[in-house]
Design an enzyme around this catalytic site. Structure first.
Site, PDB file in Angstrom:
ATOM      1  CD  GLU A 196      -2.234   1.680   0.435  1.00  0.00           C
ATOM      2  OE1 GLU A 196      -2.705   3.307   0.417  1.00  0.00           O
ATOM      3  OE2 GLU A 196      -2.936   1.042  -0.377  1.00  0.00           O
ATOM      4  N   GLY A 253       0.135   4.232   0.977  1.00  0.00           N
ATOM      5  CA  GLY A 253      -0.519   5.318   1.614  1.00  0.00           C
ATOM      6  C   GLY A 253       0.357   4.587   2.657  1.00  0.00           C
ATOM      7  N   GLY A 275     -17.196   8.681   1.909  1.00  0.00           N
ATOM      8  CA  GLY A 275     -19.036  10.108   2.510  1.00  0.00           C
ATOM      9  C   GLY A 275     -19.872   9.249   3.757  1.00  0.00           C
ATOM     10  CB  VAL A 309       3.135  -1.392  -6.669  1.00  0.00           C
ATOM     11  CG1 VAL A 309       3.570  -2.553  -8.022  1.00  0.00           C
ATOM     12  CG2 VAL A 309       3.831  -2.691  -5.691  1.00  0.00           C
ATOM     13  CG  HIS A 333     -18.523   8.070  -6.755  1.00  0.00           C
ATOM     14  ND1 HIS A 333     -19.275   8.186  -6.652  1.00  0.00           N
ATOM     15  CD2 HIS A 333     -18.078   7.908  -5.055  1.00  0.00           C
ATOM     16  CE1 HIS A 333     -20.041   9.487  -5.161  1.00  0.00           C
ATOM     17  NE2 HIS A 333     -19.190   8.413  -4.689  1.00  0.00           N
TER      18      HIS A 333
END
Length: 637
Positions: free
Chosen positions: A79, A81, A137, A279, A574
């Site tokens: 990941e 983050g 949200g 990556v 989205h």
């Protein structure tokens, strides 16, 4: 990264939540949580794993959890983050705090939007363990039956229709029904547990309070000819819903991918997680994926880059923006782009990065109500009325009730385009379907991508004519300011591509190409007229709504178009479509088993595989992709 809080973000926060209200929730310390073995140094990893999941987000953590639960397979998640367990991601009450923390998200400037007055839009996606589910949200909603059945139709059949994936919706989520008091004091609160599971790892719950003006607005919605109140937000039907939020009702904290699919796995010796690492590419032997190359997220060169091998499969779950970047940097994508970037071509797949879509908002027709105060209190009172805020905080501290129990907008109307005058919607659909499919795509678009858009045009035109698929969404919050619909099925198509000058370290080039297809203007003009009718021709008119945007003086389609070009935002965060699950002849990137065409040992499991948008927000569907992907992968192990 762009500024952490801009007007675009402010507008969305105003629409979805009240993000500045503190509830002082107690958060577990990092060391008290049982979780996958976590590393922050690449040198601590094993040399190989059965599976490597690239991206520890909504779908990625779901896949990794399901692949490791039997103990048969070893899995590594990488990941980009960090691990974060502070209130930025855990707090659910009245907020999406993580959205305001620039360190937990990418905010990539799009290319200037030619049809939006050359404005640049912030492309915002999660950058934290848990992905966008940690900063979204909190709306829990799924598309219509027709949306998922349409995905099957592109293949002439298959296993992604409504009936096939409803069990995965139920597997993923556990519904906590509303309290009797909430039901008795609010207009047509409906739910049906047959659309939900009872043991899902994700919590879907209702608030214990709704602002009174919501009832006035919902009653007015009930007056619109043809509009129904669906029996449940998860029923797959068009209509008006009270939707739940991704909130654990026991703690009133955010329920998202990390606590559901990572914290609670107990310590599995077969499950490792590397955070804060990027990556850079998939490593191939011929056309078989064998491993990945990775570097620290803060690195600015490839010096010290490491590799790790996958014995069975690599699953890309880096999201709609970064999955195509990794594929293209690995030599998988449009060959002309790869050659321009001096990347050896492993597989010419023109659809990688194409077919980019998102929901749109800031569409105008917004209102304030002249008679709202002092009759009602609304969400804005939590800012403007210190006494009201103190009372709300006391209620919440006592039993998670009151206004602060509302994690997001809790009622919404989802309407088919058929709510517009029949001759109008039929004319728009007919004109759109008759378009040359190449006319409004980027110059030089591959013939397979054009063919895919032609298939989508036919399907979208049918959607516009149907009463079973939603095009228009209006959130109801019960505040003195309402309006601003969301466009669920834009027909313009954009792209996400590597920067040929710097494929790895430069942000990808993102172009929404918003309003590039004139049919979107035709549809949005009708949206404006429909919204005006709702506020002016139903019982809500007694509250004397005043149109604040675009203003009643803007009446022509050209006038509305001019307003849209200046204000429209082509993203509600989205993004989908850049590694589409479509036939290869339609510019597809993955098949219905989510395997990348023409390659072995490589699949994609994230929102990028959605061939087109569901008529609802994408969180629920992203989890379903992760759940179903895990079963597909295990079946071929």
């Amino acid at each position: 990264m762009m500024a952490p809080y801009n007007s675009f973000q402010a507008a969305l926060v105003g629409l979805l939540c009240l993000s500045g209200v503190s509830t002082s929730l107690t958060v577990p310390a990092f060391d008290s949580i049982s979780h996958s073995q976590i590393f922050e140094r690449g040198e601590d990893l094993g040399a190989e794993y059965d599976y490597i999941v690239v991206g520890g987000g909504t779908a990625g953590l779901t896949v990794a959890d399901r692949l490791t639960e039997s103990g048969r397979y070893s899995v590594l998640v990488i990941e980009i983050g960090r691990y974060e367990n502070g209130t930025s991601v855990t707090t659910a009450s009245q907020g999406i705090y993580g959205f305001l923390d620039s360190t937990l998200q990418f905010n990539i400037p799009s290319v200037p939007q030619a049809d939006l007055n050359n404005r640049t839009i912030g492309v915002i996606v999660g950058k934290v363990l848990g992905g966008s589910s940690a900063v979204n949200g909190l709306q829990v909603m799924r598309g219509q039956k027709a949306d998922y059945d349409r995905w099957n139709k592109y293949f002439g059949g298959g296993s992604w229709g409504w009936n096939a994936i409803l069990p995965y919706f139920k597997k993923a989520w556990r519904l906590y029904p509303p309290t009797p008091e909430f039901v008795s004091t609010n207009y047509k609160v409906k739910w049906n547990t047959k659309y939900w599971g009872s043991v899902g790892k994700l919590a879907a719950s209702f608030p214990k309070y709704a602002f009174p003006f919501q009832n006035e607005l919902l009653k007015a919605m009930d007056e619109i000819p043809g509009v129904k109140f669906a029996e449940d937000s998860g029923s797959g039907d068009v209509g008006v819903w009270w939707h739940p939020s991704s909130v654990d009702p026991a703690t009133w904290q955010r329920s998202f991918a990390r606590p559901a699919h990572w914290d609670g796995v107990e310590t599995r010796s077969n499950y490792d997680t590397l955070v804060s690492h990027k990556v850079t590419k998939v490593i191939f032997q011929g056309t078989t994926a064998k491993g990945v190359q990775y570097i620290p997220a803060s690195a600015t060169t490839l010096a010290g880059a490491r590799t790790v091998r996958a014995k069975k499969e690599i699953i890309l779950s880096a999201g709609t923006i970064h999955t195509p970047q990794i594929l293209q940097a690995s030599g998988v994508g449009p060959k002309a782009l790869l050659r321009q970037a001096n990347i050896p071509v492993v597989k010419d797949l023109p659809g990688v990065g194409a077919n980019f879509q998102d929901h749109w908002f800031q569409l105008g027709a917004q209102y304030t109500f002249a008679k709202f105060r002092p009759t009602f209190q609304g969400p804005n009172d939590l800012y403007s009325n210190a006494t009201f805020l103190a009372e709300a905080q006391a209620q919440f501290a006592q039993n998670f009730s009151g206004p602060l129990s509302i994690a997001s907008g809790s009622a919404a109307g989802w309407f088919p385009f058929r709510t517009i005058a029949p001759d109008t919607y039929k004319s728009i659909a007919d004109r759109y379907e008759a378009q040359n499919p190449a006319a409004y795509l980027p110059p030089g678009t591959d013939k397979t991508v054009i063919a895919g858009y032609q298939a989508q045009k036919k399907a979208t035109a049918a959607l516009l004519r149907s009463k079973d698929a939603a095009t228009y969404n209006l959130f109801i919050r019960g505040d003195e300011s309402e309006g601003g619909p969301v466009y669920l099925h834009p027909v313009s198509r954009g792209f996400v591509n590597i920067n040929p000058a710097d494929p790895i370290f430069a942000p990808p080039l993102v172009d929404y190409r918003a309003l590039s297809n004139p049919a979107d203007i035709d549809i949005l003009y009708e949206f404006t007229k429909f919204t005006r009718k709702f506020y002016a021709e139903t019982s809500i008119k007694k509250w004397e709504p005043v149109e604040t945007a675009p203003g009643l003086g803007v009446t022509t389609k050209d006038g509305v178009a001019e307003y849209m070009r200046a204000t429209l935002t082509p993203s509600v965060f989205h993004p989908v479509g850049t590694a589409s699950m479509l036939p290869l002849k339609y510019g597809g990137v993955v098949d219905q088993k989510l395997k990348v065409y023409g390659l072995k040992g490589l699949s994609v499991a994230d929102a990028s595989v959605m061939p087109d948008l569901p008529g609802a927000y994408t969180q629920e569907t992203a989890y379903v992709i992760g759940e179903k992907a895990a079963d597909l992968i295990k079946a071929r192990a």
